[in-house]
Write a protein that holds these residues in place. Sequence first.
Motif, short mmCIF file in Angstrom:
data_model
loop_
_atom_site.label_atom_id
_atom_site.label_comp_id
_atom_site.label_asym_id
_atom_site.label_seq_id
_atom_site.Cartn_x
_atom_site.Cartn_y
_atom_site.Cartn_z
N GLU A 35 -11.14 11.20 -1.96
CA GLU A 35 -12.54 11.33 -1.57
C GLU A 35 -13.41 11.74 -2.76
O GLU A 35 -14.52 11.25 -2.94
CB GLU A 35 -12.69 12.35 -0.43
CG GLU A 35 -12.11 11.88 0.89
CD GLU A 35 -12.76 10.61 1.42
OE1 GLU A 35 -13.98 10.44 1.24
OE2 GLU A 35 -12.04 9.76 1.98
N SER A 36 -12.92 12.66 -3.59
CA SER A 36 -13.73 13.09 -4.74
C SER A 36 -13.85 11.96 -5.76
O SER A 36 -14.91 11.75 -6.36
CB SER A 36 -13.14 14.35 -5.38
OG SER A 36 -11.80 14.16 -5.77
N ASP A 37 -12.79 11.18 -5.92
CA ASP A 37 -12.83 10.02 -6.82
C ASP A 37 -13.88 9.01 -6.35
O ASP A 37 -14.62 8.44 -7.15
CB ASP A 37 -11.43 9.37 -6.86
CG ASP A 37 -11.42 8.05 -7.61
OD1 ASP A 37 -11.48 8.10 -8.86
OD2 ASP A 37 -11.36 6.98 -6.98
N ASN A 65 0.86 -1.18 0.00
CA ASN A 65 0.00 0.00 0.00
C ASN A 65 0.90 1.24 0.00
O ASN A 65 1.49 1.59 1.00
CB ASN A 65 -0.91 0.00 1.23
CG ASN A 65 -1.87 1.19 1.22
OD1 ASN A 65 -1.78 2.06 0.34
ND2 ASN A 65 -2.77 1.23 2.18
N HIS A 66 0.99 1.87 -1.18
CA HIS A 66 1.88 3.04 -1.30
C HIS A 66 1.15 4.35 -1.02
O HIS A 66 1.70 5.43 -1.21
CB HIS A 66 2.59 3.07 -2.65
CG HIS A 66 1.71 2.95 -3.87
ND1 HIS A 66 0.40 3.35 -3.88
CD2 HIS A 66 1.99 2.48 -5.11
CE1 HIS A 66 -0.09 3.13 -5.08
NE2 HIS A 66 0.83 2.61 -5.85
N GLY A 67 -0.08 4.24 -0.57
CA GLY A 67 -0.81 5.45 -0.19
C GLY A 67 -1.46 6.14 -1.36
O GLY A 67 -2.11 7.17 -1.20
N LEU A 68 -1.29 5.57 -2.58
CA LEU A 68 -1.81 6.24 -3.77
C LEU A 68 -2.92 5.41 -4.41
O LEU A 68 -3.25 5.59 -5.58
CB LEU A 68 -0.66 6.46 -4.77
CG LEU A 68 0.54 7.22 -4.16
CD1 LEU A 68 1.75 7.13 -5.08
CD2 LEU A 68 0.18 8.68 -3.90
N GLY A 105 -10.80 2.36 -0.44
CA GLY A 105 -11.35 1.01 -0.29
C GLY A 105 -10.54 -0.09 -0.96
O GLY A 105 -10.81 -1.27 -0.75
N GLU A 106 -9.55 0.26 -1.77
CA GLU A 106 -8.83 -0.78 -2.52
C GLU A 106 -7.98 -1.70 -1.65
O GLU A 106 -8.08 -2.92 -1.78
CB GLU A 106 -7.97 -0.15 -3.62
CG GLU A 106 -8.77 0.09 -4.87
CD GLU A 106 -7.93 0.64 -6.01
OE1 GLU A 106 -8.37 0.53 -7.15
OE2 GLU A 106 -6.84 1.18 -5.77
N PRO A 107 -7.13 -1.14 -0.77
CA PRO A 107 -6.33 -2.05 0.05
C PRO A 107 -7.22 -2.95 0.91
O PRO A 107 -6.94 -4.14 1.06
CB PRO A 107 -5.50 -1.11 0.95
CG PRO A 107 -5.59 0.23 0.31
CD PRO A 107 -6.84 0.27 -0.50
#
Length: 326
Positions: free
Chosen positions: A227-229, A70-73, A77-79
Amino acid sequence: MSSNRRPESMERITTPELANAFIEEQLAALRAQIGSKKVLLALSGGVDSSVVAALLIKAIGQNLVCVHVNHGLLRKGEPEQVVEVFKNQMNANLVYVDAIDRFLDKLAGVAEPEQKRKIIGAEFIRVFEEEARKLDGIEFLAQGTIYPDILESGPVKAHHNVGGLPEDLNFELVEPIKFLFKDEVRVVGTALGLPDNMVYRQPFPGPGLGVRCVGAITRDRLEAVRESDAILREEFAKNGLEGKVWQYFTVVPDFKSTGVRDGVRSYDWPVILRAVNTRDAMTATVEDVPFALLQHITQRIVTEVKGVNRVLYDLTPKPTGTIEWE
Ligand code: XMP
């Protein structure tokens, strides 16, 4: 030496039956290649690595070690979904690496897009390598190479990405889907029981949200992108656009503009919405999103996303714009 050309006799996988036949064939081939040895896989949660993970879990179970960095990018919800699907549901041997601080610290103050890509690519390899060295007895490295990767760029997944996976670890490669086209990978993924939102998800760049947080990445602006995504994706799903539009996302530039909220002057970021259709990503047209939906999404973003006071819709086809902003 295994060939890198798809056998001419290989039928196009278009149905669940053909997918099951492919899966059975691959399980036998994987077991023959790997035996009781261990395999390492970088599992991003993208379609290709997820399908390879699901195949290998079936073939060799706990002898597959999945590493999720998890690179923070990643998107919201993906990780969590990677952990839920692979660890909780499929009982995978999954190493979850929280490398968020490492990546964001390395990226701090770096504004140049290709430099950002290089840092993300290089740091990814470093983190993965460190994890690999902690593990004993790994002899194979699995990769989600698919046929277009071979046709376009040789043996390693290289589209836009800097580097690839570590070369000096001396692993033998396992590439069970290297002769499949994307639509076939999806049919196989569904037959393996992966959830639709994993199998049919839109393309997502390797550097992730990093190239959508324009300029030097800051944690607060990155959160505004994430959040907007999430709001855009939720609204597209609710309004039947999820499977229809090829790629859609939000971008947050590194400047602010004046606004007003509750009678008080604000100075906040804009969010740019992008929704495009394409066949091959070389050219793209802009989706004609209903105006009322754009207004609704705007309302939600300016209300729910911290630090944002405007929303813009990008009307630019490719060319002259690229799909991403960086
Ligand atoms: P552009 O912005 O070049 O994007 O029109 C075309 C497609 O490529 C994706 N893209 C990337 N994918 N690493 C990737 O794996 C990257 O650095 C990268 N940059 C762009 C983009 O999302 C679009 O689908």
